[in-house]
Design a protein around this motif. Structure first.
Motif, PDB file in Angstrom:
ATOM      1  N   ARG A  64       0.817  -1.226   0.000  1.00  0.00           N
ATOM      2  CA  ARG A  64       0.000   0.000   0.000  1.00  0.00           C
ATOM      3  C   ARG A  64       0.844   1.268   0.000  1.00  0.00           C
ATOM      4  O   ARG A  64       0.294   2.367  -0.073  1.00  0.00           O
ATOM      5  CB  ARG A  64      -0.924  -0.003   1.221  1.00  0.00           C
ATOM      6  N   ALA A  65       2.147   1.136   0.122  1.00  0.00           N
ATOM      7  CA  ALA A  65       3.018   2.312   0.159  1.00  0.00           C
ATOM      8  C   ALA A  65       2.807   3.174  -1.080  1.00  0.00           C
ATOM      9  O   ALA A  65       2.809   2.680  -2.206  1.00  0.00           O
ATOM     10  CB  ALA A  65       4.471   1.881   0.262  1.00  0.00           C
ATOM     11  N   GLY A  66       2.599   4.473  -0.856  1.00  0.00           N
ATOM     12  CA  GLY A  66       2.403   5.395  -1.968  1.00  0.00           C
ATOM     13  C   GLY A  66       0.983   5.496  -2.465  1.00  0.00           C
ATOM     14  O   GLY A  66       0.709   6.209  -3.433  1.00  0.00           O
ATOM     15  N   THR A  67       0.049   4.795  -1.807  1.00  0.00           N
ATOM     16  CA  THR A  67      -1.362   4.906  -2.177  1.00  0.00           C
ATOM     17  C   THR A  67      -2.095   5.750  -1.143  1.00  0.00           C
ATOM     18  O   THR A  67      -1.692   5.831   0.019  1.00  0.00           O
ATOM     19  CB  THR A  67      -2.038   3.529  -2.256  1.00  0.00           C
ATOM     20  N   MET A  68      -3.183   6.370  -1.568  1.00  0.00           N
ATOM     21  CA  MET A  68      -4.004   7.168  -0.664  1.00  0.00           C
ATOM     22  C   MET A  68      -5.232   6.379  -0.255  1.00  0.00           C
ATOM     23  O   MET A  68      -5.877   5.745  -1.098  1.00  0.00           O
ATOM     24  CB  MET A  68      -4.453   8.475  -1.326  1.00  0.00           C
ATOM     25  N   PRO A  69      -5.597   6.421   1.025  1.00  0.00           N
ATOM     26  CA  PRO A  69      -6.792   5.694   1.466  1.00  0.00           C
ATOM     27  C   PRO A  69      -8.052   6.527   1.273  1.00  0.00           C
ATOM     28  O   PRO A  69      -7.999   7.760   1.232  1.00  0.00           O
ATOM     29  CB  PRO A  69      -6.527   5.477   2.955  1.00  0.00           C
ATOM     30  N   ASP A  70      -9.171   5.850   1.151  1.00  0.00           N
ATOM     31  CA  ASP A  70     -10.463   6.523   1.276  1.00  0.00           C
ATOM     32  C   ASP A  70     -10.682   6.785   2.758  1.00  0.00           C
ATOM     33  O   ASP A  70     -10.611   5.861   3.580  1.00  0.00           O
ATOM     34  CB  ASP A  70     -11.602   5.632   0.764  1.00  0.00           C
ATOM     35  N   LEU A  71     -10.935   8.014   3.141  1.00  0.00           N
ATOM     36  CA  LEU A  71     -11.196   8.320   4.540  1.00  0.00           C
ATOM     37  C   LEU A  71     -12.617   7.899   4.909  1.00  0.00           C
ATOM     38  O   LEU A  71     -13.546   8.022   4.107  1.00  0.00           O
ATOM     39  CB  LEU A  71     -11.002   9.808   4.811  1.00  0.00           C
ATOM     40  N   THR A  72     -12.782   7.411   6.123  1.00  0.00           N
ATOM     41  CA  THR A  72     -14.093   6.948   6.569  1.00  0.00           C
ATOM     42  C   THR A  72     -14.317   7.290   8.022  1.00  0.00           C
ATOM     43  O   THR A  72     -13.371   7.329   8.821  1.00  0.00           O
ATOM     44  CB  THR A  72     -14.240   5.426   6.363  1.00  0.00           C
ATOM     45  N   LEU A  73     -15.571   7.541   8.368  1.00  0.00           N
ATOM     46  CA  LEU A  73     -15.976   7.773   9.761  1.00  0.00           C
ATOM     47  C   LEU A  73     -16.584   6.517  10.372  1.00  0.00           C
ATOM     48  O   LEU A  73     -17.069   6.561  11.493  1.00  0.00           O
ATOM     49  CB  LEU A  73     -16.994   8.918   9.829  1.00  0.00           C
ATOM     50  N   ARG A  74     -16.577   5.417   9.658  1.00  0.00           N
ATOM     51  CA  ARG A  74     -17.115   4.155  10.159  1.00  0.00           C
ATOM     52  C   ARG A  74     -15.950   3.223  10.513  1.00  0.00           C
ATOM     53  O   ARG A  74     -14.980   3.126   9.760  1.00  0.00           O
ATOM     54  CB  ARG A  74     -18.009   3.497   9.108  1.00  0.00           C
ATOM     55  N   ALA A  75     -16.061   2.573  11.657  1.00  0.00           N
ATOM     56  CA  ALA A  75     -15.019   1.643  12.079  1.00  0.00           C
ATOM     57  C   ALA A  75     -14.892   0.504  11.080  1.00  0.00           C
ATOM     58  O   ALA A  75     -15.893  -0.008  10.574  1.00  0.00           O
ATOM     59  CB  ALA A  75     -15.328   1.098  13.472  1.00  0.00           C
ATOM     60  N   ILE A  76     -13.663   0.142  10.779  1.00  0.00           N
ATOM     61  CA  ILE A  76     -13.394  -0.947   9.850  1.00  0.00           C
ATOM     62  C   ILE A  76     -12.918  -2.144  10.652  1.00  0.00           C
ATOM     63  O   ILE A  76     -11.940  -2.065  11.400  1.00  0.00           O
ATOM     64  CB  ILE A  76     -12.331  -0.536   8.811  1.00  0.00           C
ATOM     65  N   ASP A  77     -13.602  -3.252  10.511  1.00  0.00           N
ATOM     66  CA  ASP A  77     -13.236  -4.473  11.220  1.00  0.00           C
ATOM     67  C   ASP A  77     -12.321  -5.332  10.362  1.00  0.00           C
ATOM     68  O   ASP A  77     -12.393  -5.314   9.133  1.00  0.00           O
ATOM     69  CB  ASP A  77     -14.489  -5.276  11.584  1.00  0.00           C
ATOM     70  N   GLY A  78     -11.470  -6.070  11.028  1.00  0.00           N
ATOM     71  CA  GLY A  78     -10.639  -7.036  10.319  1.00  0.00           C
ATOM     72  C   GLY A  78      -9.520  -6.431   9.506  1.00  0.00           C
ATOM     73  O   GLY A  78      -8.986  -7.072   8.600  1.00  0.00           O
ATOM     74  N   GLY A  79      -9.162  -5.162   9.810  1.00  0.00           N
ATOM     75  CA  GLY A  79      -8.037  -4.554   9.103  1.00  0.00           C
ATOM     76  C   GLY A  79      -8.310  -4.243   7.654  1.00  0.00           C
ATOM     77  O   GLY A  79      -7.395  -4.172   6.837  1.00  0.00           O
ATOM     78  N   GLY A  80      -9.559  -4.082   7.303  1.00  0.00           N
ATOM     79  CA  GLY A  80      -9.902  -3.744   5.926  1.00  0.00           C
ATOM     80  C   GLY A  80      -9.238  -2.456   5.489  1.00  0.00           C
ATOM     81  O   GLY A  80      -8.996  -1.562   6.285  1.00  0.00           O
ATOM     82  N   VAL A  81      -8.925  -2.349   4.228  1.00  0.00           N
ATOM     83  CA  VAL A  81      -8.201  -1.190   3.715  1.00  0.00           C
ATOM     84  C   VAL A  81      -8.908  -0.664   2.477  1.00  0.00           C
ATOM     85  O   VAL A  81      -9.252  -1.425   1.580  1.00  0.00           O
ATOM     86  CB  VAL A  81      -6.745  -1.558   3.351  1.00  0.00           C
ATOM     87  N   GLY A  82      -9.130   0.643   2.452  1.00  0.00           N
ATOM     88  CA  GLY A  82      -9.688   1.260   1.261  1.00  0.00           C
ATOM     89  C   GLY A  82      -8.618   2.033   0.521  1.00  0.00           C
ATOM     90  O   GLY A  82      -7.994   2.930   1.091  1.00  0.00           O
ATOM     91  N   VAL A  83      -8.318   1.699  -0.719  1.00  0.00           N
ATOM     92  CA  VAL A  83      -7.287   2.374  -1.494  1.00  0.00           C
ATOM     93  C   VAL A  83      -7.958   3.239  -2.547  1.00  0.00           C
ATOM     94  O   VAL A  83      -8.772   2.750  -3.334  1.00  0.00           O
ATOM     95  CB  VAL A  83      -6.336   1.361  -2.168  1.00  0.00           C
ATOM     96  N   LEU A  84      -7.639   4.516  -2.531  1.00  0.00           N
ATOM     97  CA  LEU A  84      -8.214   5.411  -3.531  1.00  0.00           C
ATOM     98  C   LEU A  84      -7.437   5.301  -4.845  1.00  0.00           C
ATOM     99  O   LEU A  84      -7.974   4.980  -5.888  1.00  0.00           O
ATOM    100  CB  LEU A  84      -8.197   6.842  -3.017  1.00  0.00           C
ATOM    101  N   ARG A  85      -6.123   5.562  -4.789  1.00  0.00           N
ATOM    102  CA  ARG A  85      -5.290   5.451  -5.992  1.00  0.00           C
ATOM    103  C   ARG A  85      -3.824   5.520  -5.574  1.00  0.00           C
ATOM    104  O   ARG A  85      -3.489   6.035  -4.518  1.00  0.00           O
ATOM    105  CB  ARG A  85      -5.600   6.560  -6.989  1.00  0.00           C
ATOM    106  N   ARG A  86      -2.966   5.000  -6.442  1.00  0.00           N
ATOM    107  CA  ARG A  86      -1.532   5.114  -6.198  1.00  0.00           C
ATOM    108  C   ARG A  86      -1.055   6.462  -6.717  1.00  0.00           C
ATOM    109  O   ARG A  86      -1.343   6.849  -7.853  1.00  0.00           O
ATOM    110  CB  ARG A  86      -0.773   3.984  -6.892  1.00  0.00           C
TER     111      ARG A  86
END
Length: 645
Positions: free
Chosen positions: A473-495
């Motif tokens: 995931r290095a160099g990628t931007m996450p989607d920001l969220t106000l909801r708790a993410i279980d299980g270490g889920g990751v949202g990637v917007l783009r590199r």
């Protein structure tokens, strides 16, 4: 047949005819209503709805942020209130802690209205609809309700009332928001999660008589209300508390007009804390805008004063939850904290080398098109790595000139600037990025060191998260969220950058952060940090913004408040495996700091970020990656791990 029998038969026959006619008319009305009866009878079928219970809002660890409780409301039916109301009014007002005159005005006023309307009705006027519901209170607790019930006053009633409670308090009020009278979330997370929290109304149909009294419910027509869904947010109330405490300290120590902070988990994009503080400045004055119709005889010198730089926010004065969330709604020029993005883009494009030497002109230089550029750290030359470490404007401008204007603008846009983050909070600003048409060579120079671009703190921390992510995931931007993410889920917007580029940035910004630590040790004695961190400061003039109607900028005045700044710092920690990305903006540090040249982001915002990451990582029980060489003051550390458990 006798006369008596004949008469009986005649009467019976007449009755049978009348009864038959009535039955026929009833049958006709059952199948075809007489429109003349519509005003008197109305529809025979009525709809009724019931409100659902709104779902609860929790922090990421299950602590209650907002919940629906039930209280009681006191209301009066004036038609049933004692005819001699004086004593009853005094007792009721005393029990409720209200002013007897106000209660009397409400109750007696409606009693008089009802009497006069009934008198008019009896005299031949239209029958009025009586006022039989006069609310006296909002929600009260059960003990007070029992006290009112014990008064046994005719016409005084209690009704159950759902109440939205916010046990988390003012620290998170603006982020939580409010629910409106129509049970819809208006602000904050109440708005962001309204669809889930609201639930669905119960509905049913019933048949009523001519006086609109219910007769029966049609079979299968009733649907019960469905309770709203509980939502577990990404916000952590303890991290929120840490953020507020340290931001308050930073604002006070800087004698600032306000401050903003956002804390996120860069690996998942979860927003852990948002705080926005505003401070009253008794000596601040309005900027002296120039009336359009005033004659101009030459340049006007704007006097040195502390001007009001923050936008008006009347909601904040009314209630903490009604404050404008400046972390997503108000933009600012990031200044040098924007340089890591441009620096990384130039390195990744192959336009510079890490060890390439730039002539930094001894700290002062004029561009080929005649614009003066200055450095705070004055040196004759710097490597490309040192350009970022020492925040050289000259080095950044010279390198940025190697990239096309279109390419640099595309980088800025790819980083999400000029676009809302979509985090879900209402009123989010998109920021300001010049259009391609208006992007000039002057813009190219300005953007290279963080000017002529306006951002929100939320946008900055999202983009900076690209430097904080590791592995694939290095160099990628996450989607920001106000909801708790279980299980270490990751949202990637783009590199946006390569992994090696982000590692280079982190290494250099760790040296930048070390300078903040050195200043803190000299000035406050704070040392012995347990967690490594990296980051970049920024300091920029505060733009004036649009003038009031009928006014303009004073002749010859610049487009900024004189000697007033936004000072920021954005950072992450720990360095090798960042768990946090934090941005702090201190709005308008005091004039004494400006005169002493201690208003920079590294002086006023950097220490806030340093203390927040240290306390937060300790609270999260992250293993320390530094060997402590001495204790940190307990008040600064906060011992949050003990208090959290």
């Amino acid at each position: 047949m006798t006369r008596a029998g004949w008469m009986a038969a005649s009467v019976a026959g007449c009755c049978a005819v009348v009864f038959g006619a009535v039955l026929a008319r009833v049958g006709q009305l059952q199948h075809e209503d007489d429109t003349r009866l519509g005003d008197a009878v109305g529809s025979r079928v009525a709809l009724v709805s019931t409100s659902p219970v709104r779902g609860s809002l929790y922090d990421r660890r299950g602590r209650v942020i907002a919940a629906t409780e039930f209280g009681w409301r006191v209301f009066v039916d004036p038609t049933s209130f004692p005819a001699e109301p004086g004593e009853a009014i005094v007792k009721l007002a005393d029990a409720l802690g209200l002013d007897a005159a106000e209660v009397g005005s409400a109750v007696v006023g409606w009693m008089a209205w009802n009497d006069s309307e009934w008198s008019r009705s009896e005299a031949g006027g239209d029958r009025p609809r009586l006022r039989q519901y006069v609310p006296l209170t909002g929600a009260i607790d059960g003990a007070l309700a029992e006290r009112v019930r014990g008064l046994d006053i005719g016409g005084v009633h209690l009704e159950r009332l759902p109440v939205r409670s916010y046990p988390a308090g003012d620290d998170v009020a603006a982020l939580t928001g409010k629910v409106g009278t129509e049970r819809r979330g208006l602000l904050g997370m109440e708005h962001a999660f309204d669809e889930q929290l609201r639930g669905s109304d119960g509905r049913g149909r019933y048949v009523r008589d001519a006086r609109r009294r219910p007769l029966w419910i049609e079979p299968g027509s009733w649907r019960a209300a469905e309770r709203g869904v509980d939502v577990r947010s990404s916000v952590d109330l303890m991290i929120q508390r840490i953020a507020v405490e340290e931001l308050q300290r930073g604002v006070l120590e800087a004698d600032a007009a306000g401050g903003r902070i956002v804390v996120v988990d860069p690996q998942t994009g979860e927003v852990l804390a948002i705080a926005d503080l505003v401070r009253e400045l008794p000596g601040a004055t309005a900027y002296p805008w120039w009336p359009i119709d005033r004659p101009v005889e030459g340049p006007v010198e704007v006097p040195r004063a502390r001007y009001e730089t923050l936008l008006p926010d009347p909601g904040r004065a009314a209630h903490a939850a009604l404050a404008r969330n400046r972390c997503v709604e108000d933009v600012y020029e990031p200044g040098s904290s924007f340089k890591p993005f441009v620096w990384a883009a130039l390195l990744e494009a192959g336009l510079v080398e890490l060890d390439e030497i730039f002539d930094t002109e001894g700290g002062g230089w004029v561009t080929p098109y005649g614009r003066p550029v200055f450095d705070v750290t004055r040196r004759d030359e710097m490597t490309w790595a040192e350009v970022l470490e020492n925040s050289s404007n000259i080095g950044m401008v010279k390198a940025a000139d190697r990239m096309s204007e279109t390419a640099l603008r595309n980088v800025v846009r790819e980083l999400g600037f000029g676009t809302r983050t979509g985090v879900g909070l209402p009123g989010e600003a998109a920021g300001i990025v010049q259009t391609q048409w208006n992007w000039s060579h002057y813009t190219q120079t300005s953007v290279a060191f963080g000017h002529e671009v306006a951002v929100t703190p939320m946008q900055m921390v999202r983009a900076f998260s690209a430097f904080c992510r590791t592995g694939d995931r290095a160099g990628t931007m996450p989607d920001l969220t106000l909801r708790a993410i279980d299980g270490g889920g990751v949202g990637v917007l783009r590199r946006v950058f390569r992994a090696d580029t982000t590692r280079a940035v982190r290494a250099i910004l760790q040296r930048v952060a070390a300078k903040v630590e050195a200043k803190m040790e000299r000035e406050t004695g704070e040392a012995g940090w347990r967690y490594s961190f990296f980051g970049k400061s920024g300091t920029a003039d505060i733009p004036l913004g649009p003038p009031p109607e009928g006014h303009r900028r004073p002749p010859g005045a610049e487009g900024f408040y004189p000697q007033q700044y936004n000072s920021s710092f954005v950072g992450g920690a720990p360095v090798d495996e960042p768990r946090l990305a934090v941005i702090v903006v201190i709005d308008d540090p005091g004039p004494e700091l400006v005169d002493a040249r201690r208003h920079y982001g590294s002086n006023v915002s950097g220490p806030v970020v340093r203390r927040v990451v240290e306390r937060t990582l300790e609270y999260l029980r992250v293993a320390p990656d530094l060997v402590s060489d001495g204790p940190i003051d307990a008040d600064s550390r906060g011992n949050v791990a003990d208090r959290a458990n």
